[in-house]
Design an enzyme around this catalytic site. Structure first.
Site, PDB file in Angstrom:
ATOM      1  N   CYS A  17      -4.623  10.448   7.275  1.00 26.16           N
ATOM      2  CA  CYS A  17      -3.633  10.736   6.247  1.00 26.16           C
ATOM      3  C   CYS A  17      -4.184  11.690   5.189  1.00 26.16           C
ATOM      4  O   CYS A  17      -5.375  11.687   4.882  1.00 26.16           O
ATOM      5  CB  CYS A  17      -3.194   9.436   5.574  1.00 26.16           C
ATOM      6  N   ASP A 139      -2.026  -2.192   2.214  1.00 31.88           N
ATOM      7  CA  ASP A 139      -2.971  -1.351   1.495  1.00 31.88           C
ATOM      8  C   ASP A 139      -3.465  -2.119   0.291  1.00 31.88           C
ATOM      9  O   ASP A 139      -2.983  -3.208  -0.029  1.00 31.88           O
ATOM     10  CB  ASP A 139      -2.271  -0.051   1.058  1.00 31.88           C
TER      11      ASP A 139
END
Length: 213
Positions: A17, A139
């Site tokens: 990412c 996360d």
């Protein structure tokens, strides 16, 4: 459903990412992850790119790698438009998007939606289980912090999920073994001095692929 989760969890995928440069695309094409993420219109992120930049980069991407658009409280029409134009093939939401928001892109495009949850307690995981998104992502904090969270909070999940937050070459194998995520999402853990590192990306992808053997 449970059978779908069982089927999809047979192997762990990997997403890199936060790509923003042409050389990032060349390097990720060589590394060969399953997904790559573009952080689109998120000015507070140093990995932020404009929709136009995402389009320029996405077109250079190897067709075997799925481009993912990462958004934070963007107008729902933006990810839907980029999906319709083929710039992204998955939508990843990292803000305070609610169930109504998740349904809006669905009315405009048929690409899968990922909803991110910051995990500080089991309650955060319970909320994720109830999400109508196609996938959920776990996360730590606001994302991009380079820190892990207590993986033990996840417990047993009956749906495919993505593990993010502080994953590095040092802990990636342990994360896959312990948590058995559908996908792992790496960013700062494959960077050197703030930029994506080709060798680290290749090593991360290789580490995850070895787990399939």
């Amino acid at each position: 459903d449970a059978s779908r989760a069982e089927m999809e969890n047979r192997r762990t995928r990997i997403e890199v990412c936060g790509l923003g440069r042409e050389e990032d695309i060349a390097n990720v094409n060589e590394a060969g992850p399953d997904y790559c993420g573009f952080i689109i219109q998120v000015p507070r992120s140093r990995r932020n790119v404009s929709p136009e930049r995402a389009a320029e980069l996405s077109i250079r991407l190897d067709g075997r790698i799925t481009p993912v658009g990462v958004f934070v409280n963007a107008p729902a029409e933006l990810p839907a438009r980029l999906a319709r134009e083929g710039i992204i093939r998955m939508i990843q939401l990292h803000g305070q998007e609610d169930e109504d928001y998740i349904q809006r892109p669905r009315g405009l495009t048929d690409v899968p939606v990922i909803q991110a949850f910051s995990v500080a307690s089991r309650e955060d995981v319970r909320r994720a289980k109830d999400s109508s998104a196609d996938y959920v992502l776990f996360d730590q904090g606001a994302g991009g912090t380079g820190k892990t969270f207590d993986w033990g909070l996840i417990g047993s999940m009956d749906r495919p999920f993505i593990l993010a937050g502080g994953l590095t070459l040092e802990n990636l194998t342990e994360a896959v073994k312990r948590v058995r995520p559908w996908c792992v999402d790496v960013s700062s853990g494959v960077e050197t001095e703030g930029y994506k590192d080709q060798a680290k990306q290749k090593a991360a992808v290789a580490a995850v692929r070895r787990m399939e053997e």
